[in-house]
Design an enzyme around this catalytic site. Structure first.
Site, short mmCIF file in Angstrom:
data_model
loop_
_atom_site.label_atom_id
_atom_site.label_comp_id
_atom_site.label_asym_id
_atom_site.label_seq_id
_atom_site.Cartn_x
_atom_site.Cartn_y
_atom_site.Cartn_z
N PHE A 196 0.37 -0.90 0.23
CA PHE A 196 -0.16 0.19 0.11
C PHE A 196 0.79 1.01 -0.35
O PHE A 196 0.67 2.39 -0.56
CB PHE A 196 -1.02 0.28 0.69
CG PHE A 196 -0.03 -0.05 2.25
CD1 PHE A 196 -0.13 1.54 3.07
CD2 PHE A 196 0.17 -0.94 3.33
CE1 PHE A 196 0.34 2.12 4.32
CE2 PHE A 196 1.27 -0.13 4.41
CZ PHE A 196 0.59 0.96 5.22
N LYS A 197 1.86 1.11 0.12
CA LYS A 197 3.09 2.20 0.39
C LYS A 197 2.90 3.21 -0.90
O LYS A 197 3.41 4.13 -1.26
CB LYS A 197 4.44 1.94 0.87
CG LYS A 197 4.58 1.09 2.23
CD LYS A 197 4.24 2.18 3.66
CE LYS A 197 3.39 2.02 4.81
NZ LYS A 197 4.79 1.33 5.03
N ASP A 198 2.74 2.06 -2.18
CA ASP A 198 3.22 2.84 -3.65
C ASP A 198 2.31 4.12 -4.03
O ASP A 198 2.24 4.47 -4.83
CB ASP A 198 3.05 1.69 -4.31
CG ASP A 198 3.98 0.73 -4.88
OD1 ASP A 198 5.78 1.24 -4.55
OD2 ASP A 198 3.95 -0.78 -4.69
#
Length: 740
Positions: A344-346
């Site tokens: 999800f950090k993308d």
């Protein structure tokens, strides 16, 4: 840190021939229509030399809205169809279109628009005017272009009712939906302001929204940020310089150690505005939400749109970007692992680098520091590696991670994402130390001043302590809700719960922010692993680090004891009481604990519930879900699944944030699926998982990264802030020449 001046872009922001840097130089940050003063806004008086230019698809109501706006402002109104084209041609627009055809019509229409010489007027364009570049440049020279963004379904219904026969491109073989979709590329190129027009809205209401939007555009000084530890003094005449979005992007952390938040909170969208986004794509939703939160004085709409399209483009393996998948019963998975580094950090890390590069002055070099518990490091390194060559020369990244506190695949991926302007630095400690070290480095003014003076290099942050890292996460929580509405699983307004595996509190805070902006989230469920300090805190109000040691688990991204973003939420529920926040977090730093008063605890528990999951239950959940559905959860999603099963009452849907692809945790997954442990390298483990034809498939981007970078090295440092500071200086020294 420097106070960075924002820039206003009034006229040329959409011209491809003018560079971003040139724009910044020729348009110093001033208010649009600044000479009018704020009284123009309060009483709707109008200046003699500026136009409001209404743009939108045919059937958007530009003519009617223009007349109402003109009446409210007491200024002339020009309707291009009726007042310009038909008078110029001495025939109706439909007759002209039939006479000369589509292509020639656009040219003749553009020539007519170029002859307009108006000021202090409201101009309603035709639906096809934006397809003629020269005439739109002419309009923008003396006007503010306002885009009436009406839902496509509403436009089609209106056009069918009106039976219009004067639309360029109209024909028996071409659908109106295709025509409208094609034209969107031209509308988004030219507008300065978007007005979101929900279904059923009256022309009078749209006119009021136009005036409100113009007011916001001009009153750019109003959208400021403060530190969570800011205390307003009644006796001190000195006032710190205002901080704007571009400032907080660059500075990352406030000088007093607090985190930046919008002084007036996040904007709230109406139910109708949210419903108008149900049919929109993820990219369209993202741009509209970000436009609401980022003032055009910081990033013009056209530039922001280009950044969003780059961020959420071909680098995501799923066209839906953040798809919703039904798991079982009332549980849905929000798949947040389709980005290039499979977590999800993308979502933030593909966007932040381009925003950062746009906001920072070209006269200074930047080293962006980030601390990671596993996923942030590779995401940030990958994101900044995608900048253009010029920006990569002046912006570099260093990612600190616990050397023995991430999965082997996470480490291999991080090392593999070192691409010219980024370094992965292992630290012989845990994530909490890495995060603390960055905060200490940032607040050491002697050190940061030395780097600036000696090497012309400033520091910034890419953790979710940076507001621009947190903001994009709000989008996918909102989008997930809209997708459930779009799939007819719920009606808009029906509540949902959200369950998020939580360590640093950023992801779940983004869900809470989505709720503040108008998404009907009932409860946010905070799911912890055996490092369950947040669970205890949310239940009791006692944040207690005394005697706590970090436990290394199978879900390393949430192996965190000090949750940085919790500070932002406490500031919110304490109604911006910076003195209280300072007291609490100073006590945590000095005494390793603090206790909330009952009133604040009750407010905290209105939106949040919490639970935790053991290692055994995590593995059992992975095995159980795979056995019944064929779907493989990663270890963090499994933690959330277990907690959701225990706490959610099944009276409404619950969206579980699937924060990473299981491929990143292959040994744990193989163990959960009761496959004999394979003592091989990460690549071999992924190939073994792939042989089981799992759902979803093994992440191809991760496979490719590991294949290309098996032999790459990384640097390791001792758990000492002074050692890290010396190491950072060496990196800067090797990268940037000393300032002469």
């Amino acid at each position: 840190m420097y106070h960075i001046v924002r820039y206003q872009h009034l006229k040329l922001i959409t011209q491809n021939t003018v560079s971003k840097v040139h724009l910044k130089l020729i348009f110093p940050r001033t208010l649009a229509f600044a000479h009018l003063g704020r009284s123009w806004i309060s009483n709707h008086s109008y200046a003699a030399d500026q136009n409001i230019v209404l743009m939108g698809p045919p059937g958007a109501g530009k003519t009617t809205v223009g007349r109402i706006v003109g009446q409210k402002l007491g200024c002339p109104v020009i309707d291009v169809d009726n007042d310009v084209l038909e008078k110029t041609w001495n025939m109706s627009v439909s007759e002209k279109l039939q006479d000369i055809g589509n292509e020639q019509f656009l040219e003749e229409e553009g020539k007519a628009l170029l002859k307009i010489s108006a000021s202090g007027s409201v101009i309603s364009l035709t639906g096809s005017n934006p397809m003629h570049a020269a005439s739109m440049q002419h309009m923008k020279k003396n006007g503010l272009v306002v885009y009436l963004d009406v839902p496509t379904r509403d436009i089609i219904d209106r056009l069918e009712f009106l039976k219009l026969d004067r639309i360029v491109g109209q024909g028996p073989q071409i659908s109106m939906r295709d025509i409208l979709q094609y034209r969107k590329q031209f509308y988004k190129k030219w507008y300065d302001i978007r007005v979101l027009c929900e279904s059923g809205i009256t022309a009078e209401a749209v006119a009021d929204k136009v005036l409100d939007a113009v007011k916001r555009y001009q009153d750019s000084e109003a959208e400021t940020f403060i530190s969570t530890r800011y205390v307003k003094s009644e006796t001190c005449d000195h006032k710190d310089p205002a901080k704007y979005f571009s400032d907080v992007v660059i500075e990352g952390l406030a000088s007093d150690g607090g985190l930046f938040v919008p002084e007036k909170g996040l904007p709230e969208l109406t139910a109708g505005e949210w419903q108008s986004l149900v049919e929109a794509t993820y990219v369209e939703r993202a741009q509209i939400i970000l436009e609401k939160c980022i003032h055009p004085a910081d990033i013009p709409a056209s530039t922001l749109g280009a950044i969003v399209e780059i961020a959420y483009g071909e680098n995501f393996t799923c066209s839906k970007i953040a798809p919703i998948r039904h798991l079982s019963g009332n549980q849905f998975l929000l798949e947040l692992f389709h980005g290039p580094t499979a977590s999800f950090k993308d979502f933030a890390s593909q966007l932040l680098p381009h925003i950062f590069a746009y906001c920072v002055p070209t006269s200074c070099n930047y080293l962006v520091l980030t601390a990671t518990s596993g996923d942030t490091g590779s995401a940030v390194l990958d994101g900044f590696s995608r900048l253009n060559d010029a920006d990569k020369q002046r912006i570099v990244v260093a990612s600190l991670f616990p050397e023995d506190g991430v999965s082997q695949i996470q480490k291999s991926q991080m090392i593999g994402c070192q691409r010219g302007n980024g370094w992965a630095i292992g630290v012989k400690s845990d994530f909490d130390f890495c995060q603390m070290a960055i905060k200490q480095i940032f607040t050491n003014s002697d050190y940061t001043g030395f780097l600036t003076a000696e090497y012309g290099t400033a520091l910034s942050a890419a953790n979710s302590i940076n507001w621009a890292r947190l903001l994009p996460q709000v989008i996918y929580h909102a989008s997930a809700y809209l997708d459930l509405v779009h799939q007819s699983i719920i009606a808009f307004g029906s509540p949902i719960d959200v369950c998020v595996p939580t360590g640093n509190f950023g992801n779940i805070l983004a869900a809470l922010y989505a709720k503040k902006m108008g998404i009907p989230i009932r409860k946010c469920i905070c799911a912890s692993n055996e490092n369950n300090i947040l669970t205890n805190f949310l239940r009791t109000g006692l944040y207690d680090l005394r005697g706590r040691r970090l436990i290394r688990t199978l879900s390393p991204a949430i192996d965190i004891l000090k949750s940085s973003n919790l500070e932002r939420h406490l500031h919110l529920i304490a109604n911006g009481d910076g003195q209280l926040v300072t007291l609490l977090f100073n006590q945590l730093e000095n005494q390793s604990h603090f206790q909330l008063q009952n009133e604040l605890l009750e407010k905290l528990q209105q939106d949040l519930v919490a639970g935790w999951c053991s290692e055994e239950d995590c593995l059992t959940a992975i095995h159980s879900v795979y056995s019944t559905t064929g779907y493989i959860l990663d270890t963090h999603t499994a933690v959330a699944k277990v907690v959701a099963d225990r706490l959610q009452d099944r009276t409404c849907p619950v969206i579980i944030s699937s924060t990473a692809h299981y491929s990143k945790f292959a040994p744990a997954i193989l163990r959960a699926l009761r496959i004999a442990e394979i003592k091989q390298n990460p690549l071999s483990q992924l190939h073994l998982l792939s042989s089981y034809s799992p759902l979803p498939p093994v992440h191809r981007g991760l496979l490719e990264t590991l294949k290309k970078n098996e032999m790459q090295k990384h640097q390791v440092c001792a758990a000492d802030v002074n050692v890290l500071m010396a190491h950072i200086e060496t990196l800067i020294q090797n990268r940037f020449m000393k300032v002469s």
